[in-house]
Design an enzyme around this catalytic site. Structure first.
Site, PDB file in Angstrom:
ATOM      1  N   GLY A  65       0.824  -1.218   0.000  1.00 41.11           N
ATOM      2  CA  GLY A  65       0.000   0.000   0.000  1.00 41.11           C
ATOM      3  C   GLY A  65       0.847   1.252   0.000  1.00 41.11           C
TER       4      GLY A  65
ATOM      5  NE  ARG B 193       8.168   6.217  -0.852  1.00 40.66           N
ATOM      6  CZ  ARG B 193       9.294   6.133  -1.427  1.00 40.66           C
ATOM      7  NH1 ARG B 193      10.199   6.999  -1.175  1.00 40.66           N
ATOM      8  NH2 ARG B 193       9.537   5.170  -2.283  1.00 40.66           N
TER       9      ARG B 193
ATOM     10  CE  LYS C  62       7.417   7.801  -4.772  1.00 40.71           C
ATOM     11  NZ  LYS C  62       8.126   7.348  -5.935  1.00 40.71           N
TER      12      LYS C  62
ATOM     13  CG  ASP D 291       5.523  -3.245  -5.072  1.00 37.89           C
ATOM     14  OD1 ASP D 291       6.127  -4.288  -5.396  1.00 37.89           O
ATOM     15  OD2 ASP D 291       6.075  -2.305  -4.479  1.00 37.89           O
ATOM     16  CG  ASN D 292       7.679  -0.409  -7.692  1.00 33.59           C
ATOM     17  OD1 ASN D 292       6.883   0.175  -6.974  1.00 33.59           O
ATOM     18  ND2 ASN D 292       8.890  -0.736  -7.294  1.00 33.59           N
TER      19      ASN D 292
ATOM     20  CG  ASP E 183       7.432   3.582  -7.552  1.00 32.67           C
ATOM     21  OD1 ASP E 183       6.736   4.599  -7.584  1.00 32.67           O
ATOM     22  OD2 ASP E 183       7.406   2.773  -6.602  1.00 32.67           O
TER      23      ASP E 183
ATOM     24  NE  ARG F  22       3.722   8.452  -8.400  1.00 32.98           N
ATOM     25  CZ  ARG F  22       4.321   7.388  -7.886  1.00 32.98           C
ATOM     26  NH1 ARG F  22       5.549   7.064  -8.257  1.00 32.98           N
ATOM     27  NH2 ARG F  22       3.714   6.649  -6.981  1.00 32.98           N
TER      28      ARG F  22
ATOM     29  NE  ARG G 262       0.646   1.277  -6.738  1.00 31.87           N
ATOM     30  CZ  ARG G 262       1.718   2.024  -6.589  1.00 31.87           C
ATOM     31  NH1 ARG G 262       2.900   1.485  -6.652  1.00 31.87           N
ATOM     32  NH2 ARG G 262       1.603   3.314  -6.333  1.00 31.87           N
TER      33      ARG G 262
END
Ligand code: AMP
Ligand code: MG
Length: 495
Positions: free
Chosen positions: A85, A88, A108, A252-253, A262, A176, A183
């Site tokens: 999750g 940050r 971010k 996750d990226n 990322d 961002r 994802r």
């Protein structure tokens, strides 16, 4: 400023957690990307610099924003982590651009969230500077990517070991923009909990948002899987064609929209080396330059595992079907790679039959320790010289060798077989071979300066990298590979 139109918060409550940004103590604006703001239709007229800093740090929350952190899981270096999750990152909301595209506006480094686990929810300034420069450069290279709308310093110091000054570094926050932050790991979050109603809801949402052309198709989830896979493989081919190494291709990226997501320990290669790894956290060179297409397939297979239960395929048929799907995708991957590299070599619509030639060129670059980006220009110069003088004598910056002579002759033959003339090939090469890339030592220089409050190099890089295919006489130094003492050996996430 933003006309928020939030759709993610209409999904089931397990998809996200509401959270307010908290890390901005005394935010100061480093950069506001007005070019992007204009594209997005953001009205910033009359907003002063301090107000922008407050907005892009989360100190001021604008009307219509409903800040959330999103839930996701992920395979990190091959190991499944069921709950990651946004630890940050905080999604302020979504806006619709003048072209009708829905995009996320995310901060971010804006403070802890329910997903922060042991982390501080902060971002050090270095990674903010890196992501801003590299994501915007990526966009200018015509490669799908998330964008950087703004960068601020938070006014806080954050603790990071491995760094300088008592391990305290300035905190930063990046704004961002992404076409979404869904994802492969978002699917894994629900699939690993066997929450297939949520998997289905997420798939329907992602299709509507990113692949509306699929709506109404039979077996839509299979079609969705194929479409995501193709976008990903084509993205990786584009990365590799500019010497980009993502560095943390964990699921996750891995964005469902097909954007680069990322920019942790990412890096562009100077000298060509197939097995190149920069990331300090890579294990067994899993995410080395030339492994990226295979890893993309691996990530896509994780997505397949999540979607199979909602595809309605007979259990006995799954294995044969996916064997076939992956054969097709692996073939597709080779084709898009051949095309991307073919463009750089002046070959129109290259096919897998050109892979031999492409590999010979890469092998030569590796053997002679040549700079990846610049060597394509040196090669184009050989072509230009020959076409201008019809003189076969080679006068080139490239190192001549038997291997090179053989490649050159095969390459020229290949170009001559095309119906297009040599000038057309030269222009194809120009369009696909950037003169300027965010070289690691230059990015590093921008980071080191930024830590001291000097953003001159950061702004200069952003300016030059905004038009990477255009010659810029005043910035020739940015084309040069690093000198021995400037070489960046390793890159860090700096999280
Ligand atoms: P990344 O390496 O940026 O892809 O992050 C991997 C995971 O670690 C994600 O779930 C992040 O939200 C989380 N993470 C990274 N840095 C931090 C931090 N400083 N505080 C909290 N969570 C973090
Ligand atoms: Mg991440």
């Amino acid at each position: 400023m933003f006309n928020f139109d939030n759709s993610y918060t209409t999904l089931a409550e397990d998809f996200y957690q509401a959270i307010m940004p908290s890390s901005a103590v005394a935010p100061q604006l480093i950069a506001f990307n007005t070019r992007l703001a204009n594209e997005l239709g953001i009205d910033y007229d009359g907003i002063d610099e301090q107000s922008l800093a407050n907005i892009f740090s989360g100190k001021t929350i604008l009307p219509g924003s409903k800040p959330i952190s999103q839930a996701y899981a992920g395979h990190q270096f091959g190991n499944f982590v069921p709950s990651l999750g946004d630890g940050r990152a905080i999604l302020l909301g979504e806006i619709i651009t003048p072209k009708g595209l829905r995009v996320d506006v995310q901060l971010k480094g804006a403070g802890k969230t329910p997903f922060s686990r042991g982390g501080d929810g902060r971002s050090a300034l270095g990674p903010v500077i890196r992501e801003y420069i590299v994501s915007e450069a990526m966009h200018a290279l015509n490669i799908p990517t998330t964008r950087a709308l703004a960068a601020v310093t938070s006014g806080e110091q954050v603790y990071r070991d491995n760094s300088y000054q008592n391990n305290l570094v300035p905190g930063g926050i990046l704004t961002r923009i992404a076409s979404s932050h869904i994802r492969v790991g978002t699917f894994e979050y629900f699939a690993s909990r066997q929450e297939y109603a949520n998997v289905k809801q997420l798939a329907d949402y992602a299709i509507k948002r990113h692949y509306p052309e699929l709506l109404g198709q039979e077996n839509i989830y299979l079609a969705f899987f194929r479409a995501v896979a193709k976008r990903k493989l084509s993205l990786v081919a584009k990365w590799m064609s500019v010497g980009f190494i993502h560095g943390v291709m964990n699921t996750d990226n891995n964005s469902i929209s097909g954007e680069t997501l990322d920019f942790g320990p990412c890096a562009f290669m100077d000298q060509f080396s197939e097995q190149k790894v920069f990331s300090s956290i890579d294990r067994n060179s899993r995410y080395a330059y030339s492994n990226q297409a295979n890893i993309a397939l691996w990530n896509i297979s994780s997505l397949a595992n999540c979607l199979v239960p909602i595809m309605g395929i007979e259990p006995d048929d799954v294995s044969a079907l996916f064997d076939q799907e992956f054969e097709i995708l692996s073939d597709y991957s080779k084709t898009v790679w051949a095309q991307a590299m073919g463009n750089k070599l002046g070959i129109f619509s290259a096919t897998q039959e050109d892979l031999g030639l492409i590999n010979n060129w890469l092998h030569y670059l590796e053997n002679e320790n040549l700079d990846f980006t610049n060597s394509f220009h040196d090669l184009a110069a050989v072509l230009h010289q020959n076409s201008a003088q019809t003189d076969d004598k080679i006068n080139t910056k490239l190192k001549t060798s038997k291997e090179f002579e053989q490649f050159l002759s095969a390459w020229k033959n290949r170009l001559q077989q095309q119906s297009q003339d040599i000038e057309a090939s030269e222009s194809l090469m120009q369009q696909h071979n950037p003169l300027f890339i965010p070289r690691n030592h230059q990015v590093e220089k921008a980071i080191v300066q930024a830590m001291e409050g000097n953003y001159k190099h950061f702004h200069r890089l952003n300016h030059v990298l905004g038009t990477p295919f255009t010659e810029q006489e005043a910035h020739q130094d940015l084309k040069a590979p690093p000198k021995e003492d400037e070489i960046v050996q390793q890159t860090f996430c700096g999280t």
